[in-house]
Scaffold this active site. Structure first.
Site, PDB file in Angstrom:
ATOM      1  N   GLY A  21       0.862  -1.169   0.073  1.00  0.00           N
ATOM      2  CA  GLY A  21      -0.053   0.137   0.044  1.00  0.00           C
ATOM      3  C   GLY A  21       0.978   1.221  -0.130  1.00  0.00           C
ATOM      4  N   ASP A  22       0.187   2.441   0.065  1.00  0.00           N
ATOM      5  CA  ASP A  22       0.666   3.658  -0.274  1.00  0.00           C
ATOM      6  C   ASP A  22       1.632   3.782   1.152  1.00  0.00           C
ATOM      7  OD1 ASP A  22       1.040   6.481  -1.398  1.00  0.00           O
ATOM      8  OD2 ASP A  22       0.350   7.101   0.688  1.00  0.00           O
ATOM      9  N   LEU A  23       1.173   3.472   2.412  1.00  0.00           N
ATOM     10  CA  LEU A  23       2.265   4.009   3.463  1.00  0.00           C
ATOM     11  C   LEU A  23       3.331   3.009   3.462  1.00  0.00           C
ATOM     12  CD1 LEU A  23       2.128   5.556   6.311  1.00  0.00           C
ATOM     13  CD2 LEU A  23       1.398   3.573   7.265  1.00  0.00           C
ATOM     14  N   ARG A  52      -4.595  -8.383  -0.689  1.00  0.00           N
ATOM     15  CA  ARG A  52      -5.591  -9.273  -1.350  1.00  0.00           C
ATOM     16  C   ARG A  52      -4.828  -9.561  -2.788  1.00  0.00           C
ATOM     17  NH1 ARG A  52     -10.335  -5.308  -0.851  1.00  0.00           N
ATOM     18  NH2 ARG A  52      -8.590  -4.112  -1.449  1.00  0.00           N
ATOM     19  N   ASP A  95      -7.242 -12.244   2.018  1.00  0.00           N
ATOM     20  CA  ASP A  95      -8.142 -11.008   2.544  1.00  0.00           C
ATOM     21  C   ASP A  95      -8.093 -11.083   4.019  1.00  0.00           C
ATOM     22  OD1 ASP A  95     -10.236  -9.650   3.273  1.00  0.00           O
ATOM     23  OD2 ASP A  95     -11.375  -9.907   1.534  1.00  0.00           O
ATOM     24  N   VAL A  96      -7.954 -10.021   4.637  1.00  0.00           N
ATOM     25  CA  VAL A  96      -7.983 -10.171   6.225  1.00  0.00           C
ATOM     26  C   VAL A  96      -9.005 -10.347   6.668  1.00  0.00           C
ATOM     27  CG1 VAL A  96      -5.349  -8.886   6.188  1.00  0.00           C
ATOM     28  CG2 VAL A  96      -7.664  -7.636   6.533  1.00  0.00           C
ATOM     29  N   LYS A 158      -3.051   5.297  12.435  1.00  0.00           N
ATOM     30  CA  LYS A 158      -3.961   6.250  12.539  1.00  0.00           C
ATOM     31  C   LYS A 158      -4.989   6.254  11.558  1.00  0.00           C
ATOM     32  CE  LYS A 158      -4.111  10.360  11.278  1.00  0.00           C
ATOM     33  NZ  LYS A 158      -3.915  11.849  10.735  1.00  0.00           N
ATOM     34  N   ASP A 187       1.861   7.567  16.352  1.00  0.00           N
ATOM     35  CA  ASP A 187       1.601   9.161  15.998  1.00  0.00           C
ATOM     36  C   ASP A 187       2.896   9.479  15.225  1.00  0.00           C
ATOM     37  OD1 ASP A 187       1.725  11.780  16.038  1.00  0.00           O
ATOM     38  OD2 ASP A 187      -0.099  11.812  17.392  1.00  0.00           O
ATOM     39  N   HIS A 188       2.993   9.429  13.997  1.00  0.00           N
ATOM     40  CA  HIS A 188       4.421   9.925  13.550  1.00  0.00           C
ATOM     41  C   HIS A 188       4.894  11.050  13.748  1.00  0.00           C
ATOM     42  CE1 HIS A 188       2.364  12.281  10.278  1.00  0.00           C
ATOM     43  NE2 HIS A 188       3.644  12.527   9.923  1.00  0.00           N
ATOM     44  N   HIS A 250      -1.782  14.811  16.604  1.00  0.00           N
ATOM     45  CA  HIS A 250      -0.288  15.508  16.469  1.00  0.00           C
ATOM     46  C   HIS A 250      -0.404  16.744  17.285  1.00  0.00           C
ATOM     47  CE1 HIS A 250      -0.241  12.570  13.158  1.00  0.00           C
ATOM     48  NE2 HIS A 250      -0.479  13.313  12.524  1.00  0.00           N
ATOM     49  N   LYS A 350      -4.652  22.882   5.575  1.00  0.00           N
ATOM     50  CA  LYS A 350      -3.970  22.580   4.341  1.00  0.00           C
ATOM     51  C   LYS A 350      -3.919  23.692   3.262  1.00  0.00           C
ATOM     52  CE  LYS A 350      -5.072  17.580   4.242  1.00  0.00           C
ATOM     53  NZ  LYS A 350      -3.471  16.729   4.598  1.00  0.00           N
TER      54      LYS A 350
HETATM   55  N1  LIG Z   1      -0.681   6.765   3.338  1.00  0.00           N
HETATM   56  C1  LIG Z   1      -0.201   7.445   4.274  1.00  0.00           C
HETATM   57  O1  LIG Z   1       0.483   8.528   4.119  1.00  0.00           O
HETATM   58  C2  LIG Z   1      -0.856   7.416   5.585  1.00  0.00           C
HETATM   59  C3  LIG Z   1      -1.518   6.298   5.892  1.00  0.00           C
HETATM   60  N2  LIG Z   1      -1.873   6.108   6.912  1.00  0.00           N
HETATM   61  C4  LIG Z   1      -2.696   5.006   7.427  1.00  0.00           C
HETATM   62  O2  LIG Z   1      -2.111   3.640   7.071  1.00  0.00           O
HETATM   63  C5  LIG Z   1      -3.161   2.801   6.630  1.00  0.00           C
HETATM   64  C6  LIG Z   1      -2.844   2.358   5.342  1.00  0.00           C
HETATM   65  O3  LIG Z   1      -2.958   3.499   4.393  1.00  0.00           O
HETATM   66  P1  LIG Z   1      -2.534   3.503   2.992  1.00  0.00           P
HETATM   67  O4  LIG Z   1      -1.199   2.886   3.079  1.00  0.00           O
HETATM   68  O5  LIG Z   1      -2.620   5.030   2.577  1.00  0.00           O
HETATM   69  O6  LIG Z   1      -3.664   2.662   2.251  1.00  0.00           O
HETATM   70  P2  LIG Z   1      -3.637   2.114   0.862  1.00  0.00           P
HETATM   71  O7  LIG Z   1      -4.988   1.787   0.345  1.00  0.00           O
HETATM   72  O8  LIG Z   1      -2.616   2.545  -0.017  1.00  0.00           O
HETATM   73  O9  LIG Z   1      -3.203   0.622   1.120  1.00  0.00           O
HETATM   74  C7  LIG Z   1      -3.726  -0.267   1.976  1.00  0.00           C
HETATM   75  C8  LIG Z   1      -3.288  -1.692   1.363  1.00  0.00           C
HETATM   76  O10 LIG Z   1      -4.172  -2.622   2.210  1.00  0.00           O
HETATM   77  C9  LIG Z   1      -4.467  -3.623   1.402  1.00  0.00           C
HETATM   78  N3  LIG Z   1      -5.858  -4.113   1.724  1.00  0.00           N
HETATM   79  C10 LIG Z   1      -7.018  -3.507   1.641  1.00  0.00           C
HETATM   80  N4  LIG Z   1      -8.031  -4.275   2.172  1.00  0.00           N
HETATM   81  C11 LIG Z   1      -7.564  -5.352   2.406  1.00  0.00           C
HETATM   82  C12 LIG Z   1      -8.204  -6.791   2.502  1.00  0.00           C
HETATM   83  N5  LIG Z   1      -9.406  -6.925   3.150  1.00  0.00           N
HETATM   84  N6  LIG Z   1      -7.345  -7.792   2.982  1.00  0.00           N
HETATM   85  C13 LIG Z   1      -5.858  -7.667   2.845  1.00  0.00           C
HETATM   86  N7  LIG Z   1      -5.511  -6.348   2.442  1.00  0.00           N
HETATM   87  C14 LIG Z   1      -6.221  -5.519   2.272  1.00  0.00           C
HETATM   88  C15 LIG Z   1      -4.554  -3.130  -0.022  1.00  0.00           C
HETATM   89  O11 LIG Z   1      -4.005  -4.171  -0.979  1.00  0.00           O
HETATM   90  P3  LIG Z   1      -5.086  -5.015  -1.901  1.00  0.00           P
HETATM   91  O12 LIG Z   1      -5.707  -3.812  -2.809  1.00  0.00           O
HETATM   92  O13 LIG Z   1      -3.705  -5.888  -2.633  1.00  0.00           O
HETATM   93  O14 LIG Z   1      -5.625  -5.765  -1.109  1.00  0.00           O
HETATM   94  C16 LIG Z   1      -3.742  -1.972   0.125  1.00  0.00           C
HETATM   95  O15 LIG Z   1      -2.323  -2.102  -0.486  1.00  0.00           O
HETATM   96  C17 LIG Z   1      -4.380   3.577   7.007  1.00  0.00           C
HETATM   97  O16 LIG Z   1      -4.995   3.247   8.416  1.00  0.00           O
HETATM   98  C18 LIG Z   1      -4.190   4.974   6.963  1.00  0.00           C
HETATM   99  O17 LIG Z   1      -5.014   5.883   7.591  1.00  0.00           O
HETATM  100  C19 LIG Z   1      -1.713   6.875   8.100  1.00  0.00           C
HETATM  101  C20 LIG Z   1      -0.876   8.108   7.876  1.00  0.00           C
HETATM  102  C21 LIG Z   1      -0.418   8.429   6.552  1.00  0.00           C
HETATM  103  O1  LIG Z   2      -1.139  12.468   9.877  1.00  0.00           O
HETATM  104  C1  LIG Z   2      -1.250  13.226   8.888  1.00  0.00           C
HETATM  105  O2  LIG Z   2      -0.012  13.995   8.805  1.00  0.00           O
HETATM  106  C2  LIG Z   2       0.401  14.642   7.598  1.00  0.00           C
HETATM  107  C3  LIG Z   2       1.285  15.761   7.910  1.00  0.00           C
HETATM  108  O3  LIG Z   2       2.650  15.271   8.320  1.00  0.00           O
HETATM  109  P1  LIG Z   2       3.815  15.788   8.285  1.00  0.00           P
HETATM  110  O4  LIG Z   2       4.709  14.820   8.613  1.00  0.00           O
HETATM  111  O5  LIG Z   2       4.217  16.162   6.690  1.00  0.00           O
HETATM  112  O6  LIG Z   2       3.792  17.252   8.830  1.00  0.00           O
HETATM  113  C4  LIG Z   2      -1.029  15.287   6.678  1.00  0.00           C
HETATM  114  O7  LIG Z   2      -0.774  15.513   5.633  1.00  0.00           O
HETATM  115  C5  LIG Z   2      -2.089  14.142   6.902  1.00  0.00           C
HETATM  116  O8  LIG Z   2      -3.374  14.693   6.491  1.00  0.00           O
HETATM  117  C6  LIG Z   2      -2.266  13.622   8.186  1.00  0.00           C
HETATM  118  O9  LIG Z   2      -3.169  12.336   8.180  1.00  0.00           O
END
Ligand SMILES: NC(=O)C1=CN([C@@H]2O[C@H](COP(=O)(O)OP(=O)(O)OC[C@H]3O[C@@H](n4cnc5c(N)ncnc54)[C@H](OP(=O)(O)O)[C@@H]3O)[C@@H](O)[C@H]2O)C=CC1
Ligand SMILES: O=C1O[C@H](COP(=O)(O)O)[C@@H](O)[C@H](O)[C@H]1O
Length: 504
Positions: A21-23, A52, A95-96, A158, A187-188, A250, A350
């Site tokens: 995923g993105d994070l 998945r 699928d979790v 979070k 909490d990053h 934060h 923002k």
């Molecule tokens: N992205 C960010 O910058 C930040 C994210 N977060 C938190 O991190 C968490 C993840 O966010 P993010 O990475 O952006 O989300 P994404 O949607 O990018 O990634 C989530 C991943 O979870 C997998 N997934 C989704 N549903 C299921 C399922 N039912 N079973 C198994 N895998 C699953 C997906 O893979 P697939 O489709 O292959 O199942 C996907 O790659 C969230 O809680 C978000 O709030 C917090 C701070 C910043």
């Molecule tokens: O948790 C979050 O933080 C970012 C901002 O983080 P920073 O480290 O770049 O200051 C924010 O963009 C996002 O909306 C929020 O979910």
């Protein structure tokens, strides 16, 4: 990172839910690589990424490689090292929500432990949608993944709940499977160098701690402003708003660190106890007090970095009548002996004019009989703790203007924390702490609960008042004028530090 010894670093298996995923790609995989590269974690570890989507192991290792190459904080020049790192990754499609699949996960984990001679130390990292946190922890327990001879730790992203009742429900569910001391709520901001430095600046210097109270401090200003808009997170953000997204976690964490009493020692429990006391003393706003002390805003179209950008309601996926706030400012009071009468002004938004996170401590002014006259431009003493994008400290004092007889001007003494060093990213620091079993910079349940109890009545008041209390600000500006008004009412103003670095 906290100051514990590293002797208890041990081999481990990490199960990364949301492994592609993105994070994971932007933050977690590069962070793990950084720790591996600098030898800060045990080199015997294995990672199982989950999602998945169907992927072969090599395909997943390619995701890992690309993520590290693209997002690691410095260019990667050690190809062999990166290859060895990638070889530690396996992928499993699951699928979790499907409990039956966890038996296969258990077999995978046990196989990795056997083959690599890793004791049963397991880190479960939930980088997935918050709706899945509770269910996953239950499935892990029901399928025997949380039992065994080594440690079991759960790292949760979070947001932790949506309000107090939902957070409590989630917490109860997770605590059926993991003890509080094994839960690491991220909490990053707490992984940021200068946030961790707040307590050092305060408690390791005679200079500040003796004047860190309402006798000498006029007000505290905490700003976390961003230049980015809602990006591709509308589904989450249009419901969360800036109050839940930034203030509940934060910003209140920063308030706690600035306001807490010295802990009796540096163990997590002692620090947590002091932080929680701050939230217990935080005056709660509800009803009309919300209008008097809190401002919510939403950005309209404007110019940013010389480019025209759309207003929030014109962003893709945002309802054209959305009342969601993209900006919050507030005047907070901590009703205890140290802080009685000192306003803590907070703001976060923002699409503002700059990316900056900083804490400004404004000290009370000297008596006005000596240097306050028309030629002088005396400023208050300010201590600025710069958190992001610059890391450092700036102390504003008044001094004689060179070459004049009595003219006094404010000057700044600057310390740059990150100049010349390779500061680790917040996630690197936090991941290492989780692997070391150090919870100092993770949020405890009580902090989460009390933060929601502060935020919920504000949310309710805003939801009741609907459109009337929403202010607007142009993208690329410093926020709505009503936020300036909050401070003007008290005869002061936001202290703007110089314009600098654009977002990320
Ligand atoms: N992205 C960010 O910058 C930040 C994210 N977060 C938190 O991190 C968490 C993840 O966010 P993010 O990475 O952006 O989300 P994404 O949607 O990018 O990634 C989530 C991943 O979870 C997998 N997934 C989704 N549903 C299921 C399922 N039912 N079973 C198994 N895998 C699953 C997906 O893979 P697939 O489709 O292959 O199942 C996907 O790659 C969230 O809680 C978000 O709030 C917090 C701070 C910043
Ligand atoms: O948790 C979050 O933080 C970012 C901002 O983080 P920073 O480290 O770049 O200051 C924010 O963009 C996002 O909306 C929020 O979910």
């Amino acid at each position: 990172m906290s100051n514990q010894s590293h002797s208890h670093l041990a081999p481990f298996v990490m199960v990364l839910f949301g492994g592609a995923g993105d994070l994971a790609r932007r933050k977690l995989l590069p962070a793990l690589y950084g720790l591996y590269r600098s030898g800060l974690i045990h080199q015997d570890f294995q990672v199982i990424g989950l999602g998945r989507s169907e992927r072969g192991p090599e395909e997943y290792r390619e995701v890992v490689r690309q993520a590290v190459n693209q997002y690691f904080r410095v260019p990667v020049d050690d190809e062999d090292g990166l290859q060895s790192f990638c070889n530690k990754f396996e992928y499993m499609s699951l699928d979790v929500r499907d409990s039956a699949g966890y038996q296969q996960l258990k077999e995978q984990v046990e196989m990795r432990e056997r083959e690599s001679d890793i004791p049963e130390n397991r880190l479960f990292y939930l980088a997935i949608s918050p709706q899945l946190f509770g269910e996953v922890s239950t499935h892990l327990r029901e399928n025997g993944l949380t039992q065994g001879s080594g440690w079991r730790r759960l790292v949760i992203e979070k947001p932790f709940g949506d309000d107090y009742p939902s957070a409590e429900k989630l917490n109860n569910q997770i605590q059926e499977s993991f003890a509080e001391e094994d839960i690491y709520r991220i909490d990053h901001y707490l992984g940021k160098e200068m946030i961790q430095n707040i307590q050092v600046i305060r408690f390791a210097n005679t200079l500040f701690e003796h004047i860190w109270n309402n006798q000498y401090i006029s007000n505290v200003q905490i700003t976390a402003s961003e230049t980015v808009g809602v990006e591709d997170r509308v589904a989450y953000y249009d419901h969360a708003g800036a109050l839940r997204d930034m203030v509940q976690n934060h910003i209140l964490q920063m308030v706690m660190l600035v306001a807490m009493e010295p802990p009796s020692h540096l163990k997590p429990e002692a620090i947590h106890e002091e932080k929680v006391k701050v939230l217990r003393s935080l005056r709660r706003w509800s009803g009309t007090a919300v209008d008097e002390n809190m401002v919510r805003g939403q950005y309209t179209g404007g110019i940013q970095d010389g480019k025209e950008v759309p207003g929030y309601r014109e962003e893709e996926g945002v309802p054209t009548d959305s009342l969601n706030e993209t900006f919050v400012a507030g005047r907070l009071y901590i009703d205890n002996f140290r802080w009685s009468g000192v306003p803590f002004y907070i703001r976060s938004g923002k699409r503002m004019d700059r990316k900056t996170t900083e804490v400004v401590i404004q000290f009370k002014s000297v008596p006005d009989n000596l240097y306050f006259h028309k030629d002088n431009n005396l400023g208050p003493n300010l201590l600025v703790i710069k958190i992001n994008p610059q890391e450092g400290l700036s102390l504003q004092i008044n001094a004689k203007k060179p070459g004049t007889e009595t003219e006094v001007v404010p000057i700044a003494m600057d310390f740059c924390h990150d100049c010349g060093t390779e500061t680790p990213e917040a996630y690197e620091s936090l991941l290492r702490d989780a692997l070391e079993g150090d919870r100092t910079y993770f949020t405890h349940w009580e902090e989460v609960a009390l933060a929601w109890k502060f935020v919920d009545p504000i949310r309710e008041a805003w939801d009741r008042s609907e459109a009337s209390s929403l202010c607007f600000y142009e993208a690329g500006s410093t926020g709505p004028k009503e936020a300036d008004g909050l401070l003007q009412q008290d005869g002061t103003q936001w202290h703007l530090t110089e314009l600098r670095g654009r977002q990320r």
